[in-house]
Design an enzyme around this catalytic site. Sequence first.
Site, short mmCIF file in Angstrom:
data_model
loop_
_atom_site.label_atom_id
_atom_site.label_comp_id
_atom_site.label_asym_id
_atom_site.label_seq_id
_atom_site.Cartn_x
_atom_site.Cartn_y
_atom_site.Cartn_z
N GLU A 31 -15.85 27.62 40.40
CA GLU A 31 -16.49 28.83 39.85
C GLU A 31 -15.99 30.07 40.56
O GLU A 31 -15.88 30.10 41.79
CB GLU A 31 -18.02 28.70 40.04
N ASP A 61 -12.15 28.79 28.89
CA ASP A 61 -13.03 28.39 27.79
C ASP A 61 -12.24 27.89 26.60
O ASP A 61 -12.52 26.83 26.03
CB ASP A 61 -13.93 29.55 27.37
MG MG Z 1 -18.19 33.52 25.15
#
Ligand code: MG
Length: 400
Positions: free
Chosen positions: A47, A186
Amino acid sequence: MLKRHDVIGEFKLATVAETRDVFEGVFGGGGAIIAAKAPGRVNLIGEHTDYNDGFVLPMAISHGVTIVGRLREDRKVRLRSLDYGESAEFNLDERYDASGPRWSQYVEGVARTFDEEYDGEIRGLEAALTGDAPQGSGLSSSAALEVAAGLLIDQLNGLGTGRVEIALFGQKAEHNYLGVKCGIMDQFASCLCREDHALFLDCRSLEHKHAPMKLRDEVALILDSGKSRGLADSKYNERRAACEEGVRILSGALPGIRALRDVSETQFEEFSRLLPDVVKKRCRHVVTENQRTLDSMQALLKGDMERFGALMFASHDSLRFDYEVSCDELDVLNELAEESPAVIGERMTGAGFGGCAVALARRDGLEDLKAYLSEEYFKKTGRRLKIYETSPARGAAIVD
Ligand code: MG
Ligand code: ADP
């Protein structure tokens, strides 16, 4: 915004057949109609490492976006959202004016990015879409939408675009058309993940490896704190600045480093005395988190879930005390998880200041665990916890 996504488990992703029915109702039947699906993701560990050129380890989740579409002869794009009950339309030959509803801007951004990359050769399409990934909770429903749209556009136009490019086009669309300067994790996870595997990604080189993560006696839980990530943007910029300052100072002693990714734990121990206290803490998080992500990959390769869980707990502490991006709600969850024997590991996930945590738990005793977490979390915070069960899912696919 529609709230039906809030309770996963009570709302099942509309099947491809249902989406196709809506498609045919709105746009008519006939022609070659195809469907694409893409998942959301959760980051297991790594992270605040992405913008430090470091490592991340996400997995795709069993919730995402489905899109059904057909090519048109002209350059018009006509869209229908099942979830918003809205339609949108634009023409690739006209300039982008951001006038469509937000959800359609993601598809428009992707279509226009493909059109730019393929020199204006993209044909128009009509499409219907729906999803079951919670929106705005940090599980990347936006990347799922971009990747599903990208795969559909690629397939309809017969382009044969590579998976990495489809992910990059999604990111580009989000940067250029939505104004969100997201990293690449992502879209990468949504596009490239494999079932029963986590995805190790080097954010500098984009090299990636699939790490086996077949959950038999365990399950991955996503714990949505219900706290919105209000402060995240300004704090995010502060953290980035601290990392850059760290690199600038450390490069005096370690010439050639370009990012914190280039600093080993041993080097950091030797030279961290050069850093002001706050910068030192921020950098220590990034340096140790990169190492934890590498170690987590090794733990998965050995099938050592206990070790993996311990690294998750250590990651949370580092984010809480060194990077200082946690919040009371996420810390309460972490403490409850730590005292529950059914939990193997748990940490906040995403940028922080709210949003979700991710846990690895034993199936044995799962119902008791969920009840315990929900009750205690409510007692301590007054908030309702949402718990999503998942296992490492497959990345985007054409399903028809
Ligand atoms: Mg998003
Ligand atoms: P996150 O990616 O963390 O879920 P974002 O704010 O980045 O949150 O993206 C959420 C946005 O993505 C929604 O507001 C919506 O515009 C779009 N989106 C996601 N899923 C869908 C869906 N099923 N239908 C239409 N739009 C969606």
